[in-house]
Design an enzyme around this catalytic site. Structure first.
Site, PDB file in Angstrom:
ATOM      1  N   GLU A   1      65.543 -33.049 -10.240  1.00  0.00           N
ATOM      2  CA  GLU A   1      66.910 -33.091 -10.777  1.00  0.00           C
ATOM      3  C   GLU A   1      67.870 -33.812  -9.839  1.00  0.00           C
ATOM      4  OE1 GLU A   1      64.975 -30.408 -10.840  1.00  0.00           O
ATOM      5  OE2 GLU A   1      64.753 -29.992 -12.983  1.00  0.00           O
TER       6      GLU A   1
ATOM      7  N   HIS B   1      66.546 -18.844 -15.688  1.00  0.00           N
ATOM      8  CA  HIS B   1      66.505 -19.562 -16.967  1.00  0.00           C
ATOM      9  C   HIS B   1      67.532 -19.034 -17.954  1.00  0.00           C
ATOM     10  CE1 HIS B   1      62.525 -20.572 -15.372  1.00  0.00           C
ATOM     11  NE2 HIS B   1      62.426 -21.523 -16.263  1.00  0.00           N
TER      12      HIS B   1
END
Lengths: 323, 326
Positions: free
Chosen positions: A60, A129
């Site tokens: 990322e 998450h």
């Protein structure tokens, strides 16, 4: 009107925009083979090919940084982060690079970059998450933050985001991605900085973000039976924030509840509360109440619901403002 | 010698400008004349830096580090750069960037970064855009030895590799971070080997030999132009502390050894043997470069400060308006 899911609305928005402007490119994980984790990009690879829909390795920091470089090279970029929690790896790229480059270049550079990332719980996937991350980013000048609640808003706000010349953090909501809503076939956009009055009411203003809009609607239905009339406002964008719509409502009701799914401490509810207190103090009939998750990490599995706020919490807060 | 006399002397003049410009900075700083600035000097690293920029083609880009005063004095308008360094209204970013965020797209200089290593993926993305735009340009992304330990440096090399990006990673290895020696930062001897992990080659050169650096960079840039990224490491020595005014933790004997290998003195010897340089010419170049440096500071000192209105101009934060952004 036809109904499609929030995820389909996002796919349509990206597809239509990429068709309109062949200078738009998409970077992210698992775009080609599965069309993103919740299907937000299904079919885009087939439609636009690997030159424009670019699968990246899991990195990322690297690919969001690279998206900034591509934007400097004249491209309009969408960088998808598979779950908003992982944006921490790209935090520097978003916060220190994209958001500051225009100012540091004295306005010569600008970064047309939309970082799309699913926010929030509901999948019961635990602490890495399921978080709502908007608060982490709301202290960053140079960034815009979009939090759509419905399929209609997702499509219209995405189009504005990608046509915008500044970096935008576009936090789609994971659970809401699966929900259907009315979306017209014809072209439309939704400007940034225009809150949505989801429900008109006279007694208490509830300012709610994403999933909390739905919980607030359920709370309002319940309270209506007791004769309590709730107004619900969805800000839709945090930066810019539609203060006028908030103030108009607060001046009418004099009572405010702010509900978000992110932890209460340091959440954007504190900022919105302060903005209201600064400008509307004399209209307030009771203290502003904030609703957020309990200040602790999300547990995995069904116990998630013990941490995240719900209709009952909102009902209790509304009643507290009426005491 | 593959380079013309003119090319060789140009590199010499550039190295001397780097050195003398930073000497002037030290002088003015010691006199208390520099009220603003980010003085991470690169004195001693002139062969590495000038060898690197000498290898750039006219359409190539240079992504600079924060340790850039001498090299920026050469690559940019020295007056505007100096004004920027001390936060004046006549600087490149009207004083908002200083040297630590300096950049100029017109001059093909990608912005320096206060977050070490953070410029690397940006440089890779920019290199990819050049390739997508069918440009023949290459990006040279510069990092120090310490920042090459950042995770994002690995990610950047990896993305460059899978994208066949036209980029060269140039590592100025001066052997130390702020105070942490490289022996306590990595277990490998040659940082050019870091690319092995992602399948890109690298070479290590003597960073005190300007010609060796230039040759290695030219070869790497040509490879990059055909989509083969690589690393060039130049081993060098920083004569000054991390930042002007900070103590230096290194031992005296390290400095003494390094001074024996001063890149400018070494190059003067080579050019002298070639008959291109004598003491008179050396003195003349130093004198001229000092005058240019002093002029640049005179310009900067006499430049206006940015106004409060300029500083608080919200148009410089966002380009697209709509909604309450303040």
């Amino acid at each position: 009107m036809r109904t499609i899911t929030y995820a389909q609305a996002l796919t349509e928005a990206q597809s239509e925009e990429m068709k309109r402007d062949d200078n738009i490119f998409l970077l992210g994980l698992d775009l080609k083979n599965i069309g993103s984790a919740v299907g937000q990009t299904v079919g885009l690879y087939e439609q636009f090919g690997g030159e424009r829909v670019i699968d990246t390795p899991i990195s990322e920091a690297g690919y969001v940084g690279a998206a900034i470089g591509l934007a400097l090279g004249g491209k309009r970029m969408i960088a998808e982060i598979q779950f908003a929690d992982w944006s921490t790896y790209a935090f520097d790229a978003i916060v220190n690079q994209a958001a500051k480059m225009r100012y540091l270049s004295d306005g010569k550079l600008n970064i047309p970059l939309v970082v799309r990332a699913p926010n929030g719980g509901g999948y019961q996937f635990g602490a890495h998450h399921g978080q709502c991350v908007e608060g982490w980013y709301s202290n960053v000048p140079g960034l815009k933050i979009v939090l759509p609640t419905t399929a209609y808003d997702a499509k219209g706000l995405f189009k504005t985001a990608i046509r915008n010349d500044d970096p935008v953090l576009f936090l789609e909501h994971k659970l809401l991605l699966l929900m259907k809503g009315e979306v017209p076939e014809e072209e439309y956009t939704i400007p940034f900085g225009q809150a949505n009055v989801v429900r008109s009411g006279t007694d208490v203003t509830v300012i709610a973000i994403q999933r909390m809009v739905l919980e607030s609607l359920a709370a309002a239905e319940e309270l209506q039976k007791e004769g309590i009339n709730i107004e619900i406002i969805d800000p839709r964008t945090l930066i810019p924030l539609d203060k006028d719509t908030l103030f108009t409502s607060v001046k009418k009701t004099g009572r405010v509840v702010i509900a978000h799914e992110a932890p209460k401490r340091g959440g954007v509810g504190g900022e919105i509360s302060a903005v209201i207190a600064e400008d509307c103090f004399e209209f307030l009939k009771s203290p502003i109440m904030r609703i957020g998750s309990v200040n602790m990490p999300l547990p995995f599995g069904p116990q998630e619901c013990f941490v995240t706020p719900n209709k009952g919490d909102i009902v209790a807060a509304i009643k507290a403002t009426l005491k | 010698m593959k380079y013309s006399n003119e090319q060789l002397l140009k590199m010499y003049e550039q190295m001397v400008l780097s050195r003398v410009y930073e000497e002037v900075i030290i002088e003015y700083n010691n006199q208390g004349k520099l009220k603003a600035g980010s003085w991470h000097l690169a004195m001693g690293e002139e062969a590495a830096q000038i060898g690197c920029i000498s290898a750039l083609g006219p359409h190539d880009y240079y992504g600079t580090t924060h340790r850039n005063h001498g090299v920026m004095a050469n690559k940019l308008d020295i007056k505007k750069f100096t004004a920027e360094c001390i936060s004046k209204a006549t600087g490149y970013a009207r004083g908002k960037a200083s040297s630590i965020h300096i950049g100029s797209m017109e001059d093909r200089v990608l912005m320096a970064n206060g977050i070490l290593g953070a410029g690397m993926p940006i440089a890779v993305g920019f290199a990819k855009s050049l390739k997508m735009n069918k440009k023949d340009s290459v990006v040279v992304a510069v990092t120090g030895d310490s920042a090459s330990n950042e995770g994002v440096f690995y990610e950047s090399m990896n993305l460059a590799a899978i994208w066949d990006a036209p980029i060269v990673f140039f590592i100025e290895n001066n052997g130390i971070g702020l105070s942490n020696p490289i022996s306590n930062a990595t277990r490998i001897d040659d940082l050019s080997q870091k690319g092995i992990a992602v399948g890109i080659p690298g070479v290590t050169v003597d960073g005190n030999d300007v010609i060796a650096v230039r040759e290695a960079m030219e070869a790497a840039i040509e490879k990059a132009r055909s989509g083969h990224p690589s690393i060039v490491e130049a081993k060098c020595f920083r004569y000054r502390p991390h930042y002007e005014g900070l103590p230096d933790v290194r031992e005296k004997k390290e400095f003494e050894a390094a001074m024996q290998n001063d890149p400018i003195k070494r190059y003067e010897k080579i050019l002298g043997e070639m008959g291109l340089l004598n003491q008179e010419k050396i003195d003349d170049v130093h004198k001229k470069k000092r005058a240019i440096s002093v002029d640049a500071f005179d310009y900067a000192f006499s430049s206006p400060d940015p106004t409060k209105e300029d500083t608080l101009d919200f148009n410089l934060v966002y380009k697209s308006f709509g909604g309450n952004l303040i």
